[in-house]
Design a protein around this motif. Structure first.
Motif, PDB file in Angstrom:
ATOM      1  N   ALA A   1       0.829  -1.209   0.000  1.00 19.14           N
ATOM      2  CA  ALA A   1       0.000   0.000   0.000  1.00 19.14           C
ATOM      3  C   ALA A   1       0.863   1.260   0.000  1.00 19.14           C
ATOM      4  O   ALA A   1       0.582   2.229  -0.719  1.00 19.14           O
ATOM      5  N   ALA A   2       1.936   1.249   0.805  1.00 18.67           N
ATOM      6  CA  ALA A   2       2.827   2.421   0.864  1.00 18.67           C
ATOM      7  C   ALA A   2       3.552   2.611  -0.465  1.00 18.67           C
ATOM      8  O   ALA A   2       3.736   3.751  -0.928  1.00 18.67           O
ATOM      9  N   ALA A   3       3.965   1.519  -1.078  1.00 21.67           N
ATOM     10  CA  ALA A   3       4.656   1.613  -2.368  1.00 21.67           C
ATOM     11  C   ALA A   3       3.745   2.214  -3.429  1.00 21.67           C
ATOM     12  O   ALA A   3       4.162   3.082  -4.211  1.00 21.67           O
ATOM     13  N   GLU A   4       2.495   1.796  -3.451  1.00 22.20           N
ATOM     14  CA  GLU A   4       1.553   2.316  -4.451  1.00 22.20           C
ATOM     15  C   GLU A   4       1.248   3.795  -4.209  1.00 22.20           C
ATOM     16  O   GLU A   4       1.174   4.581  -5.159  1.00 22.20           O
ATOM     17  N   ARG A   5       1.088   4.178  -2.948  1.00 22.91           N
ATOM     18  CA  ARG A   5       0.775   5.577  -2.633  1.00 22.91           C
ATOM     19  C   ARG A   5       1.918   6.512  -3.014  1.00 22.91           C
ATOM     20  O   ARG A   5       1.689   7.658  -3.410  1.00 22.91           O
TER      21      ARG A   5
ATOM     22  N   SER B   1       8.935   1.168  -5.461  1.00 22.63           N
ATOM     23  CA  SER B   1       8.874  -0.281  -5.630  1.00 22.63           C
ATOM     24  C   SER B   1       8.641  -0.931  -4.269  1.00 22.63           C
ATOM     25  O   SER B   1       9.037  -0.406  -3.220  1.00 22.63           O
ATOM     26  N   VAL B   2       7.986  -2.079  -4.305  1.00 27.70           N
ATOM     27  CA  VAL B   2       7.746  -2.830  -3.076  1.00 27.70           C
ATOM     28  C   VAL B   2       9.068  -3.192  -2.411  1.00 27.70           C
ATOM     29  O   VAL B   2       9.211  -3.115  -1.180  1.00 27.70           O
ATOM     30  N   ARG B   3      10.060  -3.562  -3.209  1.00 25.97           N
ATOM     31  CA  ARG B   3      11.355  -3.957  -2.643  1.00 25.97           C
ATOM     32  C   ARG B   3      11.998  -2.807  -1.866  1.00 25.97           C
ATOM     33  O   ARG B   3      12.536  -3.009  -0.773  1.00 25.97           O
ATOM     34  N   ASP B   4      11.937  -1.573  -2.417  1.00 22.24           N
ATOM     35  CA  ASP B   4      12.553  -0.428  -1.736  1.00 22.24           C
ATOM     36  C   ASP B   4      11.841  -0.122  -0.424  1.00 22.24           C
ATOM     37  O   ASP B   4      12.485   0.157   0.604  1.00 22.24           O
ATOM     38  N   VAL B   5      10.507  -0.122  -0.441  1.00 20.97           N
ATOM     39  CA  VAL B   5       9.759   0.197   0.779  1.00 20.97           C
ATOM     40  C   VAL B   5      10.023  -0.865   1.844  1.00 20.97           C
ATOM     41  O   VAL B   5      10.218  -0.543   3.019  1.00 20.97           O
TER      42      VAL B   5
END
Length: 392
Positions: free
Chosen positions: A361-365, A369-373
């Motif tokens: 959710a944080a990555a999309e907002r 990238s999901v990996r970075d978050v």
């Protein structure tokens, strides 16, 4: 071994269970965040019930009437972990099954379909799982006496749905001589029934590590309207589980997925499928289930029923190592809060893992990238843990 002991001093309701678990040390930030995603930010306060200080949880929610499907849709939109959502869904399925036995098919939730009840269930499940118990023990629940007024009219106590939940779950009850009204709500009964099904059955032996009281809304003068939770620590041997296995080569993926979901709903500690090569080079799947010994026969029957297998292997009494767990809430530079699961044993950290749903959710907002978050959240958690250690 950690056992969560529920002592219904004078009853059990969703808000009382949540309050008691919070008072005993559950992750307050995770509980408030999960509940606030369904209603306004809930209010917690310390109140007195017959001289006992207890935590009272108020959700500020409106009443409503919903079908099971509508309730489950609300749960899916909550900001809770997938484990919490699945447990909460099982709680409401229990209530739905009881309501259907009382009122027939197409039963609607009335009081228990309101936003405050949904928030209470999400809050209680989040609180319990944040404490990472090895076992759950529940002392006998008071039946209550008299009548209550519901959306369907005047009903006997315990409410018909509550009585059916007692019958289905096998929860122990105790008689109350005086006329008290409703002491255990359908929501409270369903939560405790699910807690008992989801964890090994504990006992009252051990050192008391924490005590918490949760308050109900009413404040009678002659008895404390509270539920008590005690966290017991003991040096008993590791929990024991059974492993069920079967090989299948003629079952499609959709049936396997359904079976695994059903096994989880029915109380399996874990269920999985792995590809294998069977005799004559045929591709197949190994279905493996981890469960409590007392659930083995029932779950083996479900495997046979759903998969059509003619035999299920049972590997009994396997010791199960369970690391201590906690959830640390961290804030990434973009402002999002993410829960990070910390696993540790004998004071040493063995795993740090950010909760995927919050990471995604944080990555999309934030367009990341999901990996970075995930990496940022886990690095922040590591730093906070190290700072906490240095400050000891």
């Amino acid at each position: 071994m950690r056992t969560i002991l529920f002592d219904p001093v004078n009853g059990a309701a969703g808000d009382m269970i949540t309050g008691a678990l919070l008072a005993a040390g559950a992750d307050r930030e995770a509980v408030i965040r999960a509940m606030a995603s369904l209603v306004q930010i809930p209010e917690t306060s310390i109140v007195t019930r017959c001289g006992i200080q207890a935590t009272y949880v108020k959700t500020h929610a409106k009443e409503g009437s919903r079908t099971l499907e509508e309730v489950l849709a609300r749960l899916r939109r909550s900001d809770a972990t997938e484990d919490v959502k699945e447990m909460a869904a099982r709680v409401f399925t229990r209530i739905h099954n009881a309501e259907t036995r009382v009122h027939g098919d197409h039963a609607h939730f009335h009081e228990v379909g309101a936003d405050d009840a949904i928030a209470d269930v999400i809050g209680a499940c989040t609180a319990l799982l944040s404490l990472a118990p090895d076992a759950v023990a529940i002392l006998p629940l008071p039946l209550g006496r008299g009548t209550i007024r519901s959306a369907h009219g005047i009903m006997p106590v315990p409410a018909p749905a509550t009585a059916y939940i007692f019958e289905e779950s096998g929860l122990l009850t105790r008689r109350t001589d005086e006329e008290t009204g409703e002491l255990v709500t359908p929501t409270g009964a369903a939560l405790l029934a699910e807690f008992r099904r989801s964890f090994a059955e504990g006992d009252e032996n051990g050192t008391i590590a924490a005590v918490g009281y949760g308050a109900g809304t009413r404040n009678p003068k002659d008895r404390p309207n509270v539920l008590r939770v005690m966290i017991l620590e003991s040096n008993e041997s590791l929990p024991v589980v059974d492993i069920l296995e079967t090989n299948v080569d003629d079952v499609d993926g959709e049936v396997i997925a359904h079976t695994i979901s059903r096994l989880h709903r029915e109380g399996a500690r874990d269920a999985s499928a792995a590809p294998i090569i069977m005799k004559k080079g045929r591709p197949g799947h190994l279905i493996r289930v981890i469960c409590r010994t007392e659930d083995s026969e029932r779950l083996a029957k479900i495997m046979a029923e759903e998969l059509g297998t003619l035999g299920v292997r049972c590997i009994p009494s396997v010791h199960r190592f369970i690391a201590d767990r906690r959830v640390l809430s961290v804030r990434i530079p973009e402002g999002d809060e993410i829960g990070v699961k910390i696993g540790y044993s004998k004071g040493n950290i063995i795993s740090v893992k950010a909760e995927f749903d919050a990471v995604a959710a944080a990555a999309e907002r934030n367009g990341l990238s999901v990996r970075d978050v995930k990496k940022r959240a886990e690095e922040i958690a590591y730093r906070e843990l190290e700072e906490w250690r240095m400050g000891e």
